[in-house]
Design a protein around this motif. Structure first.
Motif, PDB file in Angstrom:
ATOM      1  N   THR A 289       7.410  -7.739   5.402  1.00 21.57           N
ATOM      2  CA  THR A 289       7.242  -7.202   6.871  1.00 21.57           C
ATOM      3  C   THR A 289       6.130  -7.867   7.427  1.00 21.57           C
ATOM      4  O   THR A 289       6.514  -7.479   8.658  1.00 21.57           O
ATOM      5  CB  THR A 289       6.392  -5.850   5.776  1.00 21.57           C
ATOM      6  OG1 THR A 289       7.132  -5.227   4.933  1.00 21.57           O
ATOM      7  CG2 THR A 289       6.483  -4.701   7.131  1.00 21.57           C
ATOM      8  N   LYS A 290       5.022  -8.251   7.073  1.00 16.95           N
ATOM      9  CA  LYS A 290       4.344  -9.114   8.158  1.00 16.95           C
ATOM     10  C   LYS A 290       4.595 -10.210   9.006  1.00 16.95           C
ATOM     11  O   LYS A 290       4.688 -10.597   9.808  1.00 16.95           O
ATOM     12  CB  LYS A 290       2.876  -9.625   7.439  1.00 16.95           C
ATOM     13  CG  LYS A 290       2.180  -9.041   6.714  1.00 16.95           C
ATOM     14  CD  LYS A 290       0.767  -8.708   6.119  1.00 16.95           C
ATOM     15  CE  LYS A 290      -0.013  -7.938   5.929  1.00 16.95           C
ATOM     16  NZ  LYS A 290      -1.356  -8.338   4.862  1.00 16.95           N
TER      17      LYS A 290
ATOM     18  N   VAL B 187       0.789  -3.572  11.459  1.00 16.04           N
ATOM     19  CA  VAL B 187       1.365  -3.897  10.660  1.00 16.04           C
ATOM     20  C   VAL B 187       0.879  -5.540   9.472  1.00 16.04           C
ATOM     21  O   VAL B 187       0.588  -5.394   8.416  1.00 16.04           O
ATOM     22  CB  VAL B 187       2.965  -3.585  10.444  1.00 16.04           C
ATOM     23  CG1 VAL B 187       3.740  -4.579   9.623  1.00 16.04           C
ATOM     24  CG2 VAL B 187       3.464  -2.472  10.613  1.00 16.04           C
TER      25      VAL B 187
ATOM     26  N   THR C 274      -1.099   1.213   9.441  1.00 13.03           N
ATOM     27  CA  THR C 274      -0.035   2.164   9.737  1.00 13.03           C
ATOM     28  C   THR C 274      -0.014   2.681  11.016  1.00 13.03           C
ATOM     29  O   THR C 274      -0.764   2.453  11.923  1.00 13.03           O
ATOM     30  CB  THR C 274       0.404   3.508   9.202  1.00 13.03           C
ATOM     31  OG1 THR C 274      -0.555   4.006   8.668  1.00 13.03           O
ATOM     32  CG2 THR C 274       0.205   2.954   7.225  1.00 13.03           C
TER      33      THR C 274
END
Length: 83
Positions: A7-8, A52, A57
């Motif tokens: 995700t990062k 993120v 969030t």
């Protein structure tokens, strides 16, 4: 690579795309519409991408409104494809 690392990585890539396409922002830029849309998507979500990257969030409703604003600015239907 775990999910948070993945995700990062995607968030960092989106932020980098935002930097690369910054010259294509605005309602009167003379460029291919696909490039203009990509620039606006990356710009609209760059703060969320940074959040993120920091493990935070973000407000999904706020991000949604930013995407919908692209539709109005560029007279497109980006939100239909992304949301």
């Amino acid at each position: 690579m775990d999910t948070s690392d993945q995700t990062k990585l995607l968030a960092k890539a989106l932020y980098e795309i935002r930097l690369l396409l910054s010259g294509y922002l605005g309602s009167s830029v003379d460029a291919d519409m696909s490039v203009r849309i990509a620039a606006h998507i990356a710009y609209a979500l760059h703060n969320e991408a940074l959040a993120v990257c920091d493990g935070d969030t973000f407000d999904l409703a706020g991000a949604t409104k930013k995407i919908e604003a692209i539709d109005r600015l560029l007279d497109q239907r980006v939100s239909e494809r992304l949301l």
